[in-house]
Design an enzyme around this catalytic site. Structure first.
Site, mmCIF file in Angstrom:
data_model
loop_
_atom_site.group_PDB
_atom_site.id
_atom_site.type_symbol
_atom_site.label_atom_id
_atom_site.label_comp_id
_atom_site.label_asym_id
_atom_site.label_seq_id
_atom_site.Cartn_x
_atom_site.Cartn_y
_atom_site.Cartn_z
ATOM 1 C CB SER A 139 -0.994 0.100 1.339
ATOM 2 O OG SER A 139 -1.322 1.013 1.511
ATOM 3 C CE1 TYR A 152 -4.507 -2.180 5.061
ATOM 4 C CE2 TYR A 152 -3.112 0.076 4.476
ATOM 5 C CZ TYR A 152 -4.147 -1.077 3.969
ATOM 6 O OH TYR A 152 -4.139 -1.044 2.660
#
Ligand code: NAD
Length: 257
Positions: A139, A152
């Site tokens: 990401s 995350y």
């Protein structure tokens, strides 16, 4: 005929990647959560796209033994494991002081440790073949942080480090390992985040899309599943043999800022 395993491919980005590989004639192992009949319909649809076969394995990414079995099943069925795409992921958005420790553990397990278990099981097969492609879906949050996404961001930074290590260990065996770092993509994972961020920041969902999400991306557009799938296909190709150990942004310019 080459074989691809895509974790978390019952939805979103993983499904788009699995679809592209199926269309290109690879054997594909689907994986992820969902209703049995819907998964079977997806499997059958993908199997009809290309010359390869498509099977489903329901390994839970929280369970190392099941991940090992996923790889063993692919090898037993198809005789090789050529491309692995650690993609399964979950998100939780909350202030660090309120962040539930069990959510931290689940995000680290699914978004990071499952990739380790997948690579660990596949590495001997790929080394023996003298060919392998590991294409992790990290990401932009593997390169930069945002508030309220502690687990995350930590997991995504971690998976980039893991890919660098795999790249070095695989370099002389025809194995490459890279991390695609997408910006925001409209998938069920992001829909959940939009509503969670709206609550955390006391905003409407429309405000979150325009003022938080697309504000981060200079192009003011979501990345699409199809764009990521095409990039993954390229990284799996022979032409990409010299791209390894890289964290590759696909984020509309987000991390250029
Ligand atoms: P999604 O929610 O649509 O798909 C997630 C997939 O993971 C599903 O197939 C789900 O069943 C599977 N999964 C979740 N928990 C699992 C478990 N315990 N065991 C097995 N499978 C499990 O999400 P998505 O947006 O397609 O995300 C896919 C990946 O892309 C994630 O790693 C995510 O972090 C990453 N990513 C997404 C975006 C985005 O904006 N959507 C941006 C950058 C990176």
């Amino acid at each position: 005929m080459k074989t691809t395993i895509v974790t978390g491919s019952t939805s979103g980005i993983g499904l788009g990647i699995a679809e592209s590989f199926a269309l290109a004639g690879y054997n594909v192992v689907l994986n992820g959560l969902g209703k049995g009949d819907e998964i079977e319909a997806t499997r059958a649809r993908l199997a009809s796209l290309g010359a390869g076969d498509v099977i489903f394995h329901g390994a839970n990414m929280l369970k190392p033994d099941e991940i090992t079995d996923l790889v063993k099943t692919a090898e037993a069925k198809f005789g090789s494991v050529d491309v692995i795409v650690p993609n399964a992921g979950i998100q939780h958005v909350e202030k660090i002081e309120d962040f539930p420790p069990e959510k931290w553990d689940a995000i680290i397990a699914i978004n990071l440790s499952s990739a380790f278990h997948l690579v660990r099981a596949a590495m001997p097969i790929m080394k023996k073949q003298k060919f392998g492609r590991v294409v992790a879906i990290a990401s932009a949050h593997g390169l930069i942080a945002s508030p309220y996404k502690s687990a995350y961001v930590a997991a995504k930074h971690g998976i980039i480090g893991l890919m660098k290590t795999v790249a070095l260990e695989g370099a002389e065996f025809g194995i490459t390992a890279n991390a695609i770092c997408p910006g925001y993509v409209e998938t069920p994972l992001v829909s959940g985040q939009i509503s969670d961020t709206a609550k955390a920041r006391n905003m409407t969902e429309e405000q979150v899309i325009n003022e938080v999400i697309l504000k981060a991306q200079p192009t003011k557009q979501f990345v699409t599943v199809e764009q990521i799938a095409a990039f993954a296909m390229y990284l799996a190709s022979d032409q990409a043999a010299q791209i390894t150990g890289a964290a590759l942004p696909m984020d509309g310019g987000w991390t250029a800022q």
